[in-house]
Design an enzyme around this catalytic site. Structure first.
Site, short mmCIF file in Angstrom:
data_model
loop_
_atom_site.label_atom_id
_atom_site.label_comp_id
_atom_site.label_asym_id
_atom_site.label_seq_id
_atom_site.Cartn_x
_atom_site.Cartn_y
_atom_site.Cartn_z
N ASP A 1 57.21 -58.45 -47.64
CA ASP A 1 57.79 -58.39 -48.99
C ASP A 1 56.81 -57.83 -50.00
O ASP A 1 55.61 -57.70 -49.74
CB ASP A 1 58.29 -59.79 -49.41
N ASN B 1 60.79 -74.39 -50.41
CA ASN B 1 62.25 -74.54 -50.32
C ASN B 1 62.83 -74.05 -48.99
O ASN B 1 64.04 -73.92 -48.85
CB ASN B 1 62.93 -73.80 -51.48
N HIS C 1 62.18 -71.09 -47.63
CA HIS C 1 62.32 -69.62 -47.49
C HIS C 1 61.27 -69.07 -46.53
O HIS C 1 60.21 -69.66 -46.33
CB HIS C 1 62.30 -68.92 -48.84
C1 F6R Z 1 54.81 -63.91 -48.56
C2 F6R Z 1 55.99 -64.59 -48.01
C3 F6R Z 1 56.37 -65.94 -48.47
C4 F6R Z 1 55.24 -66.95 -48.30
C5 F6R Z 1 55.68 -68.34 -48.74
C6 F6R Z 1 54.54 -69.33 -48.65
O1 F6R Z 1 54.64 -62.64 -47.99
O2 F6R Z 1 56.64 -64.02 -47.19
O3 F6R Z 1 57.51 -66.37 -47.78
O4 F6R Z 1 54.86 -66.97 -46.95
O5 F6R Z 1 56.16 -68.30 -50.04
O6 F6R Z 1 53.54 -68.99 -49.55
P1 F6R Z 1 52.14 -69.72 -49.53
O7 F6R Z 1 51.45 -69.32 -48.26
O8 F6R Z 1 51.40 -69.18 -50.74
O9 F6R Z 1 52.39 -71.18 -49.60
#
Ligand code: F6R
Length: 236
Positions: free
Chosen positions: A67, A129, A131
């Protein structure tokens, strides 16, 4: 699905880097799907160390990031381009032309992945959440890469990387659930208490729901979860 529980983030990162390194050593032209965020930072540092020690060669590796925020220049310190450059790309011998992000040509991103031979190993983090990538909980999920709207919760959680919440872009280019599920192997990392609820929801019941995008990973035939004890603390 393999679930590996480590005592802390350090052990999680060591195991993740070892798995990724083994895949690159076994297939030097590996196609890697990559994640950003706080979770994989130490994993990338360990991969860079292995490269510095002469144990890894990225010269034939191809990467596709999950992303990128909408509207940020590649050299913006908040962009995922900048994150990857800082944490991995500047430290290894990955050719620039082998690096891909979804914001350049989102409509053809999945085609570019297919033309590269498909993703061999997709690294994922996990949102509080549930995702993965920026595939937010909802009634329906996109199969392919496209522009998505971030939930207020994700904007809030990610504001820790920005000076203020208002600076967090409201939209991002993200791989779709199909883009991820078509990878031959998935490696999902989660550490810390804030991820425990989503991990518990994913593993405690056999329910698969678009309201918890990570639950779809249960369907993948070759998925490994590497968690620290805190992230695993709500698994029954
Ligand atoms: C980023 C991504 C997101 C993160 C997720 C967790 O490329 O794909 O899904 O992996 O938001 O973020 P952190 O690691 O900062 O807790």
């Amino acid at each position: 699905m393999n679930v590996i529980i480590c005592k802390d983030k350090e052990e999680m990162s060591l195991k993740a880097a070892a798995l990724m390194a083994a895949r690159i050593q076994a297939k030097p032209d590996l196609v890697l799907g990559l994640a950003t965020g706080s979770t994989p930072i130490e994993t990338y540092a360990k991969l860079a160390d292995l490269y510095a020690q002469g144990e890894l060669d990225f010269s034939q590796v191809t990467t596709f990031n999950l992303d990128e925020y909408e509207g940020l220049a590649d050299d913006d310190v908040q962009s995922y381009h900048y994150f990857m450059e800082t944490n991995l790309f500047s430290k290894v011998n990955l050719p620039k032309e082998n690096i891909h992000f979804p914001n350049l040509d989102p409509a053809h991103y999945d085609q570019a992945i297919a033309e590269a031979g498909g993703i061999d190993l997709q690294l994922l983090g996990l949102g509080v959440n549930g995702h993965i990538a920026f595939i937010e909980p909802g009634d329906q999920l996109n199969d392919f890469t496209g522009l998505v709207t971030l939930t207020q919760q994700t904007i809030h959680v990610n504001s820790r990387f920005f000076e203020e919440e208002a600076e967090v872009p409201g939209r991002a280019y993200s791989m779709g659930i199909g883009s991820i599920m078509r990878a031959r192997e998935i490696l999902l990392l989660a550490n810390g208490k804030s991820k425990a609820h989503a991990i518990g929801q994913m593993l405690n019941t056999p329910t698969i729901t678009t309201q918890l995008p990570v639950s779809l990973i249960r369907l993948h035939p070759q998925a490994t979860l590497i968690l620290d004890e805190e992230a695993a603390s709500e698994i029954r």
